[in-house]
Scaffold this motif. Structure first.
Motif, PDB file in Angstrom:
ATOM      1  N   TYR A  76      -8.868 -19.572  44.246  1.00 21.74           N
ATOM      2  CA  TYR A  76      -7.873 -20.070  43.612  1.00 21.74           C
ATOM      3  C   TYR A  76      -6.173 -20.168  44.284  1.00 21.74           C
ATOM      4  N   SER A  77      -5.839 -18.589  45.263  1.00 17.29           N
ATOM      5  CA  SER A  77      -5.001 -18.486  45.282  1.00 17.29           C
ATOM      6  C   SER A  77      -4.791 -19.240  47.005  1.00 17.29           C
ATOM      7  N   LEU A  78      -5.765 -18.788  47.588  1.00 13.17           N
ATOM      8  CA  LEU A  78      -6.472 -19.775  48.450  1.00 13.17           C
ATOM      9  C   LEU A  78      -5.403 -21.463  48.599  1.00 13.17           C
ATOM     10  N   SER A  79      -5.987 -22.030  47.058  1.00  8.40           N
ATOM     11  CA  SER A  79      -6.062 -23.415  47.037  1.00  8.40           C
ATOM     12  C   SER A  79      -4.254 -23.772  46.983  1.00  8.40           C
ATOM     13  N   VAL A  80      -4.334 -22.455  46.118  1.00 15.82           N
ATOM     14  CA  VAL A  80      -2.240 -22.662  46.250  1.00 15.82           C
ATOM     15  C   VAL A  80      -0.993 -23.283  47.479  1.00 15.82           C
ATOM     16  N   ASP A  81      -2.644 -22.717  49.085  1.00 21.42           N
ATOM     17  CA  ASP A  81      -1.661 -23.411  49.965  1.00 21.42           C
ATOM     18  C   ASP A  81      -2.311 -24.671  50.414  1.00 21.42           C
ATOM     19  N   ASN A  82      -3.454 -25.502  50.040  1.00 20.99           N
ATOM     20  CA  ASN A  82      -3.832 -26.863  49.627  1.00 20.99           C
ATOM     21  C   ASN A  82      -2.444 -27.614  49.180  1.00 20.99           C
ATOM     22  N   LEU A  83      -1.733 -26.844  47.849  1.00 17.56           N
ATOM     23  CA  LEU A  83      -0.759 -27.499  46.866  1.00 17.56           C
ATOM     24  C   LEU A  83       0.578 -27.768  47.866  1.00 17.56           C
ATOM     25  N   PHE A  84       1.153 -27.306  48.465  1.00 14.23           N
ATOM     26  CA  PHE A  84       1.548 -27.213  49.615  1.00 14.23           C
ATOM     27  C   PHE A  84       2.079 -28.445  50.778  1.00 14.23           C
ATOM     28  N   ILE A  85       0.173 -28.923  51.439  1.00 17.19           N
ATOM     29  CA  ILE A  85      -0.188 -29.233  52.723  1.00 17.19           C
ATOM     30  C   ILE A  85      -0.318 -31.479  51.225  1.00 17.19           C
ATOM     31  N   PHE A  86      -0.628 -30.816  50.006  1.00 17.00           N
ATOM     32  CA  PHE A  86      -0.693 -32.049  48.908  1.00 17.00           C
ATOM     33  C   PHE A  86       0.931 -32.676  48.764  1.00 17.00           C
ATOM     34  N   LEU A  87       1.766 -31.780  48.874  1.00 17.16           N
ATOM     35  CA  LEU A  87       2.963 -32.359  48.822  1.00 17.16           C
ATOM     36  C   LEU A  87       3.748 -32.735  49.966  1.00 17.16           C
ATOM     37  N   VAL A  88       3.089 -32.547  51.161  1.00 19.72           N
ATOM     38  CA  VAL A  88       3.860 -32.952  52.627  1.00 19.72           C
ATOM     39  C   VAL A  88       2.995 -34.731  52.273  1.00 19.72           C
ATOM     40  N   ILE A  89       1.935 -34.569  51.656  1.00 21.33           N
ATOM     41  CA  ILE A  89       1.589 -35.804  52.108  1.00 21.33           C
ATOM     42  C   ILE A  89       1.897 -36.568  50.941  1.00 21.33           C
ATOM     43  N   MET A  90       1.831 -36.414  49.863  1.00 18.51           N
ATOM     44  CA  MET A  90       2.792 -37.162  48.885  1.00 18.51           C
ATOM     45  C   MET A  90       3.268 -37.401  49.160  1.00 18.51           C
ATOM     46  N   SER A  91       4.603 -36.325  50.079  1.00 16.89           N
ATOM     47  CA  SER A  91       5.824 -37.354  49.947  1.00 16.89           C
ATOM     48  C   SER A  91       5.907 -38.733  51.748  1.00 16.89           C
ATOM     49  N   ALA A  92       4.946 -38.137  52.423  1.00 11.15           N
ATOM     50  CA  ALA A  92       4.630 -38.570  54.012  1.00 11.15           C
ATOM     51  C   ALA A  92       4.335 -40.800  53.646  1.00 11.15           C
ATOM     52  N   ASN A 159       7.351 -34.054  59.646  1.00 11.86           N
ATOM     53  CA  ASN A 159       6.271 -33.232  60.387  1.00 11.86           C
ATOM     54  C   ASN A 159       4.787 -33.372  60.784  1.00 11.86           C
ATOM     55  N   TYR A 160       4.860 -34.277  59.171  1.00  6.87           N
ATOM     56  CA  TYR A 160       3.317 -34.533  59.019  1.00  6.87           C
ATOM     57  C   TYR A 160       2.917 -35.811  59.845  1.00  6.87           C
ATOM     58  N   GLU A 161       1.492 -35.252  60.647  1.00  9.76           N
ATOM     59  CA  GLU A 161       1.137 -36.530  61.475  1.00  9.76           C
ATOM     60  C   GLU A 161      -1.134 -36.587  60.911  1.00  9.76           C
ATOM     61  N   GLU A 162      -0.842 -37.423  60.679  1.00 12.17           N
ATOM     62  CA  GLU A 162      -2.282 -37.898  60.189  1.00 12.17           C
ATOM     63  C   GLU A 162      -3.840 -37.367  61.288  1.00 12.17           C
ATOM     64  N   ASN A 163      -4.729 -36.748  60.614  1.00  9.48           N
ATOM     65  CA  ASN A 163      -6.253 -35.774  60.935  1.00  9.48           C
ATOM     66  C   ASN A 163      -6.500 -37.600  61.784  1.00  9.48           C
ATOM     67  N   LYS A 164      -7.435 -36.746  62.129  1.00  7.12           N
ATOM     68  CA  LYS A 164      -8.334 -37.551  62.853  1.00  7.12           C
ATOM     69  C   LYS A 164      -9.359 -38.761  62.302  1.00  7.12           C
ATOM     70  N   VAL A 165      -8.903 -37.989  61.163  1.00  6.29           N
ATOM     71  CA  VAL A 165     -10.208 -38.843  59.827  1.00  6.29           C
ATOM     72  C   VAL A 165      -9.671 -39.797  59.132  1.00  6.29           C
ATOM     73  N   THR A 166      -7.982 -39.608  58.902  1.00  9.31           N
ATOM     74  CA  THR A 166      -7.469 -40.605  58.267  1.00  9.31           C
ATOM     75  C   THR A 166      -7.224 -42.311  59.426  1.00  9.31           C
ATOM     76  N   LYS A 167      -7.052 -41.608  60.157  1.00  9.99           N
ATOM     77  CA  LYS A 167      -6.694 -41.994  61.557  1.00  9.99           C
ATOM     78  C   LYS A 167      -8.041 -43.058  61.970  1.00  9.99           C
ATOM     79  N   TRP A 168      -9.162 -42.848  61.652  1.00  9.24           N
ATOM     80  CA  TRP A 168     -10.521 -43.411  61.764  1.00  9.24           C
ATOM     81  C   TRP A 168     -10.419 -44.635  60.746  1.00  9.24           C
ATOM     82  N   ALA A 169     -10.566 -43.993  59.070  1.00  8.73           N
ATOM     83  CA  ALA A 169     -10.626 -44.773  57.874  1.00  8.73           C
ATOM     84  C   ALA A 169      -9.132 -45.929  58.391  1.00  8.73           C
ATOM     85  N   ARG A 170      -7.835 -45.560  59.205  1.00  9.08           N
ATOM     86  CA  ARG A 170      -7.374 -47.136  59.321  1.00  9.08           C
ATOM     87  C   ARG A 170      -7.739 -47.667  60.260  1.00  9.08           C
TER      88      ARG A 170
END
Length: 340
Positions: A76-92, A159-170
Motif C-alpha cells: 500500500y505504501s509503495l503504491s503511493v508512488d503510483n499515485l504520483f505517476i497517476f497525477l502526472v499522467i492525468m495532467s499530461a 516532462n512526462y514521456e509516453e512509454n513503449k507500450v503506450t506508443k505501441w497502442a497508438r
C-alpha cells in the motif's frame, strides 16, 4: 501454508464482487469524486483488507497473518508512488475530472491481472531456485539506493514521456484528438478510432506494471506464500484509486516519501540476503553449507515498516509546513511595502 483451490477461487470471486460493487455504485454516473466519498471508500477497502487479515489469523495463525499485514502495508505504501505517476499522467493527458475514476479503475484491473502473472512466475522461481532470493535481495538494495537519490513524483507534467507500450497502442489504433465522453472506442465516418481515454488507461496500467518490478520482490521478502502475496497486492490496489482522490494535493507534501520507501526496500533486501545465506545451498558460497547469520522475524519487519512510514509522513509534513511559513515570511515585507 496449505491453501485449497476453492479458497483461491473464493478470494478471486470476492475481489470481483468488490469491483462490481464499485462499478455499480461509483461508476453508475460519471462524476468528480469528492473527498468525503473517497474517504468512505478508502475506509471500506481498508476494512475489507483488515477483516481478511483477521480471517487469516483465525484460520492459519498469527505468523501468516503478520506476513499478510506486513505485505499489505508495504504494498500500500509503495503504491503511493503510483499515485504520483497517476497525477502526472492525468495532467499530461488532461483527463476530465468526471472521468478520472473510470480511468483509474480500468488501469488498476489491468494491473491486477499483470501482477497476478508476475506473482505466479515469482513463486515458481522461488520454489525451484534458492538463488532467486540473492537476486531479489541485491535488486532491492540497488533499487533502494537509486530511489533515495530520485525525486519521484515531483517531476513537472511536461516532462512526462509516453512509454513503449503506450506508443505501441497508438500505432495499433488511430486515436481521436478529443475525448468522446467516457468512451474507449468510437466510430467516425464508419472507421473505428481509439479515444485518448483508451491511451491513458494503457499508460496507467503499464506504469503500475513497472512499479510491480520493485514491489513483487519486496513482498516475497516478507512472505514466500503466493496466496498472501496475491491477496496483499490485490487489496492494496483495490483501494488505490480512492486514495488518489482522498490525498489529492497532500501527495505533493510527502517530500521524504522516496527516502522512506528506499529505507524499507533496503531493509527488505538485506533481510532477503540474510535469509538466503541462512538457507544457502549454492556450492560457491561456504561450500554449499548454511551460514550461521541472524535472520529478521516478521514482527521486527512489521515494526520497521510502520515506524519508517510514520517518521517519513511526520517529517514530510513538518518540512512542507516549515517551507510554507518561510515563504510567507519572505513575502510579507514585499506585500507591506507595496501597500505603502
Amino acid at each position: 501454508m496449505n491453501v485449497p483451490v476453492w479458497i483461491w477461487f473464493a478470494t478471486i470471486a470476492g475481489l470481483i464482487v468488490l469491483l462490481v460493487i464499485d462499478l455499480v455504485i461509483v461508476d453508475r454516473k460519471p462524476h468528480e469524486v469528492g473527498v468525503g466519498e473517497a474517504a468512505r471508500w478508502v475506509t471500506f477497502y481498508v476494512a475489507c483488507a483488515v477483516l481478511f487479515g483477521i480471517g487469516i489469523w483465525i484460520f492459519s495463525g498469527g505468523t501468516y497473518a503478520g506476513e499478510y499485514f506486513a505485505g499489505y502495508i508495504t504494498e500500500y505504501s509503495l503504491s503511493v508512488d503510483n499515485l504520483f505517476i497517476f497525477l502526472v499522467i492525468m495532467s499530461a493527458f488532461k483527463v476530465p475530472p468526471i472521468h478520472q475514476h473510470k480511468v483509474l479503475l480500468i488501469g488498476i484491473v489491468l494491473a491486477l491481472i499483470l501482477r497476478g502473472i508476475f506473482i505466479a512466475v515469482g513463486a515458481a522461481a522461488i520454489s525451484q531456485f534458492s538463488w532467486v532470493f540473492y537476486v531479489f535481495g541485491v535488486f532491492l538494495v540497488y533499487t533502494a539506493v537509486k530511489l533515495s537519490k530520485s525525486n519521484l513524483g515531483h517531476d513537472d507534467d511536461e516532462n512526462y514521456e509516453e512509454n513503449k507500450v503506450t506508443k505501441w497502442a497508438r500505432k495499433l489504433f488511430p486515436v481521436t484528438d478529443e475525448y468522446q465522453d467516457a468512451k474507449i472506442f468510437t466510430r467516425i465516418d464508419g472507421k473505428r478510432f481509439a479515444t485518448p481515454m483508451f491511451i491513458v488507461m494503457i499508460a496507467i496500467g503499464s506504469a503500475d506494471l513497472m512499479f510491480a518490478v520493485d514491489s513483487i520482490p519486496a513482498i516475497f521478502g516478507l512472505t514466500k506464500e503466493a496466496f498472501l502475496v496475491f491477496a496483499a497486492n490485490a487489496f492494496a490496489l483495490m483501494g488505490l484509486r480512492q486514495l488518489y482522490f482522498l490525498l489529492g494535493g497532500l501527495l505533493r507534501r510527502l517530500v521524504y516519501l522516496s527516502i522512506g520507501l528506499a529505507v524499507i526496500l533496503g531493509f527488505i533486501g538485506v533481510k532477503m540476503i540474510l535469509e538466503a545465506l541462512h538457507t544457502n545451498t549454492l556450492p560457491f558460497i561456504n561450500g554449499g553449507e548454511h551460514l550461521n547469520v541472524p535472520t529478521v522475524g516478521i514482527e521486527v519487519s512489521l515494526s520497521v515498516i510502520i515506524g519508517v512510514l510514520a517518521i517519513t509522513a511526520v517529517a514530510s509534513l513538518m518540512k512542507t509546513r516549515k517551507d510554507a511559513q518561510a515563504a510567507a515570511a519572505l513575502d510579507t515585507p514585499a506585500d507591506e511595502s507595496a501597500d505603502k
